[in-house]
Design a protein around this motif. Sequence first.
Motif, PDB file in Angstrom:
ATOM      1  N   PHE A  69     -56.394   7.753 -79.239  1.00 23.94           N
ATOM      2  CA  PHE A  69     -56.786   7.672 -77.838  1.00 23.94           C
ATOM      3  C   PHE A  69     -58.293   7.568 -77.713  1.00 23.94           C
ATOM      4  CE2 PHE A  69     -52.843  10.380 -76.823  1.00 23.94           C
ATOM      5  CZ  PHE A  69     -52.110   9.281 -76.398  1.00 23.94           C
ATOM      6  N   LEU A  70     -58.717   6.817 -76.704  1.00 24.28           N
ATOM      7  CA  LEU A  70     -60.115   6.814 -76.261  1.00 24.28           C
ATOM      8  C   LEU A  70     -60.142   7.406 -74.865  1.00 24.28           C
ATOM      9  CD1 LEU A  70     -62.736   3.964 -76.537  1.00 24.28           C
ATOM     10  CD2 LEU A  70     -62.299   5.054 -74.324  1.00 24.28           C
ATOM     11  N   ARG A 100     -52.984   2.691 -70.204  1.00 23.85           N
ATOM     12  CA  ARG A 100     -54.160   3.237 -69.531  1.00 23.85           C
ATOM     13  C   ARG A 100     -53.727   4.173 -68.392  1.00 23.85           C
ATOM     14  NH1 ARG A 100     -56.821  -0.898 -65.889  1.00 23.85           N
ATOM     15  NH2 ARG A 100     -56.344  -2.157 -67.737  1.00 23.85           N
ATOM     16  N   GLN A 101     -54.292   5.373 -68.338  1.00 23.24           N
ATOM     17  CA  GLN A 101     -53.899   6.331 -67.310  1.00 23.24           C
ATOM     18  C   GLN A 101     -54.915   7.457 -67.183  1.00 23.24           C
ATOM     19  OE1 GLN A 101     -50.279   8.597 -68.845  1.00 23.24           O
ATOM     20  NE2 GLN A 101     -50.463   6.940 -70.371  1.00 23.24           N
ATOM     21  N   VAL A 102     -54.988   8.037 -65.988  1.00 23.80           N
ATOM     22  CA  VAL A 102     -55.827   9.207 -65.760  1.00 23.80           C
ATOM     23  C   VAL A 102     -55.040  10.436 -66.203  1.00 23.80           C
ATOM     24  CG1 VAL A 102     -57.015  10.611 -64.044  1.00 23.80           C
ATOM     25  CG2 VAL A 102     -57.071   8.113 -63.863  1.00 23.80           C
ATOM     26  N   VAL A 103     -55.689  11.275 -67.020  1.00 19.52           N
ATOM     27  CA  VAL A 103     -55.025  12.459 -67.559  1.00 19.52           C
ATOM     28  C   VAL A 103     -55.909  13.689 -67.364  1.00 19.52           C
ATOM     29  CG1 VAL A 103     -53.758  11.137 -69.294  1.00 19.52           C
ATOM     30  CG2 VAL A 103     -56.017  12.077 -69.873  1.00 19.52           C
ATOM     31  N   ASP A 104     -55.277  14.864 -67.460  1.00 19.98           N
ATOM     32  CA  ASP A 104     -56.047  16.100 -67.490  1.00 19.98           C
ATOM     33  C   ASP A 104     -56.838  16.134 -68.795  1.00 19.98           C
ATOM     34  OD1 ASP A 104     -54.973  16.981 -65.061  1.00 19.98           O
ATOM     35  OD2 ASP A 104     -53.263  17.945 -66.058  1.00 19.98           O
ATOM     36  N   TYR A 105     -58.066  16.625 -68.701  1.00 21.87           N
ATOM     37  CA  TYR A 105     -58.938  16.558 -69.875  1.00 21.87           C
ATOM     38  C   TYR A 105     -59.863  17.765 -69.895  1.00 21.87           C
ATOM     39  CZ  TYR A 105     -61.919  14.339 -73.433  1.00 21.87           C
ATOM     40  OH  TYR A 105     -62.607  14.035 -74.587  1.00 21.87           O
ATOM     41  N   TYR A 135     -57.129   5.673 -72.805  1.00 18.18           N
ATOM     42  CA  TYR A 135     -56.675   4.376 -73.289  1.00 18.18           C
ATOM     43  C   TYR A 135     -56.074   4.533 -74.688  1.00 18.18           C
ATOM     44  CZ  TYR A 135     -60.374   2.808 -69.972  1.00 18.18           C
ATOM     45  OH  TYR A 135     -61.201   2.612 -68.887  1.00 18.18           O
ATOM     46  N   GLY A 136     -54.992   3.828 -74.964  1.00 18.70           N
ATOM     47  CA  GLY A 136     -54.490   3.775 -76.331  1.00 18.70           C
ATOM     48  C   GLY A 136     -55.328   2.823 -77.155  1.00 18.70           C
ATOM     49  N   VAL A 137     -55.576   3.164 -78.403  1.00 21.24           N
ATOM     50  CA  VAL A 137     -56.410   2.330 -79.269  1.00 21.24           C
ATOM     51  C   VAL A 137     -55.783   2.199 -80.657  1.00 21.24           C
ATOM     52  CG1 VAL A 137     -58.528   3.017 -78.075  1.00 21.24           C
ATOM     53  CG2 VAL A 137     -57.810   4.280 -80.116  1.00 21.24           C
ATOM     54  N   GLY A 138     -56.243   1.205 -81.380  1.00 19.09           N
ATOM     55  CA  GLY A 138     -56.004   1.110 -82.815  1.00 19.09           C
ATOM     56  C   GLY A 138     -57.302   1.501 -83.494  1.00 19.09           C
ATOM     57  N   ILE A 139     -57.199   2.141 -84.655  1.00 23.22           N
ATOM     58  CA  ILE A 139     -58.421   2.631 -85.309  1.00 23.22           C
ATOM     59  C   ILE A 139     -58.477   2.139 -86.755  1.00 23.22           C
ATOM     60  CG2 ILE A 139     -58.769   4.592 -83.781  1.00 23.22           C
ATOM     61  CD1 ILE A 139     -57.310   5.196 -87.184  1.00 23.22           C
ATOM     62  N   GLY A 140     -59.539   2.482 -87.440  1.00 20.09           N
ATOM     63  CA  GLY A 140     -59.760   1.983 -88.785  1.00 20.09           C
ATOM     64  C   GLY A 140     -58.801   2.549 -89.815  1.00 20.09           C
ATOM     65  N   ARG A 141     -58.456   1.733 -90.792  1.00 20.74           N
ATOM     66  CA  ARG A 141     -57.644   2.202 -91.912  1.00 20.74           C
ATOM     67  C   ARG A 141     -58.425   3.229 -92.721  1.00 20.74           C
ATOM     68  NH1 ARG A 141     -57.346  -3.363 -92.374  1.00 20.74           N
ATOM     69  NH2 ARG A 141     -58.751  -3.283 -94.155  1.00 20.74           N
ATOM     70  N   ASP A 142     -57.688   4.080 -93.429  1.00 21.84           N
ATOM     71  CA  ASP A 142     -58.347   5.043 -94.305  1.00 21.84           C
ATOM     72  C   ASP A 142     -59.276   4.307 -95.267  1.00 21.84           C
ATOM     73  OD1 ASP A 142     -56.900   7.028 -93.122  1.00 21.84           O
ATOM     74  OD2 ASP A 142     -55.430   7.230 -94.731  1.00 21.84           O
TER      75      ASP A 142
END
Length: 219
Positions: free
Chosen positions: A91-92, A69-74, A104-111
């Motif tokens: 990423f979220l 988790r971190q603040v980034v340029d967006y 935030y790093g995330v895991g996402i749905g499989r194909d």
Amino acid sequence: MLDRRTFLISAAAAIATGCSGNTTAKLPPKPSLTKPVSTDYVQMYAARPQERFPVPAVDISKIDPKFYRQVVDYNSSAQPGSIVVETHERFLYLAMGDGKAMRYGVGIGRDGFAWGGRARIARKKAWPTWTPPTDMIKRQPKLAKYKNGMDPGLDNPLGARALYIFEGNKDTLYRIHGTSETWSIGKAASSGCVRMLQQDVIDLYNRVPEGTPITVYQV
């Protein structure tokens, strides 16, 4: 960013060798391949014993630091306070305005199970009950015992918090939720939902109200 990428609106919804010789000379120690982790991150992902079900600390040495988790340029047209999930980046982003976002790093749905589109967080729940969808029970009959819901806890697939994604008044059946499977962060491993480390989903839960807009981009 909303104008430069198309997205889906429908739900289809881990892993040495040593050698020895007869010399008595000592070999120099091998350099460490693991960089020391900042104490800020250690504290960020520390245990949360005050939770209803005490959350253990995350071994962040096993997670790529880019997923902390971190603040980034967006640089985005997303309104401050809105959520954007970039599935291809894992990423979220929570837009903060002034060209910044909490990432935030995330895991996402499989194909084959992925969902994308514009929607909203219709409701939030701490330590939610999990009820597998009918289609999931058909694929995995052993889940039938949870057709009336699985009690909250660390073994519950929704983890410490869940944010429920609705399109209008329709439940998409997809969630942003916590997970104890830390290995899944940065990977496509879930049945469509957006997984976060328990400490991260608690942080996000505390930052966003019900009604928060969310956009999930698919590639």
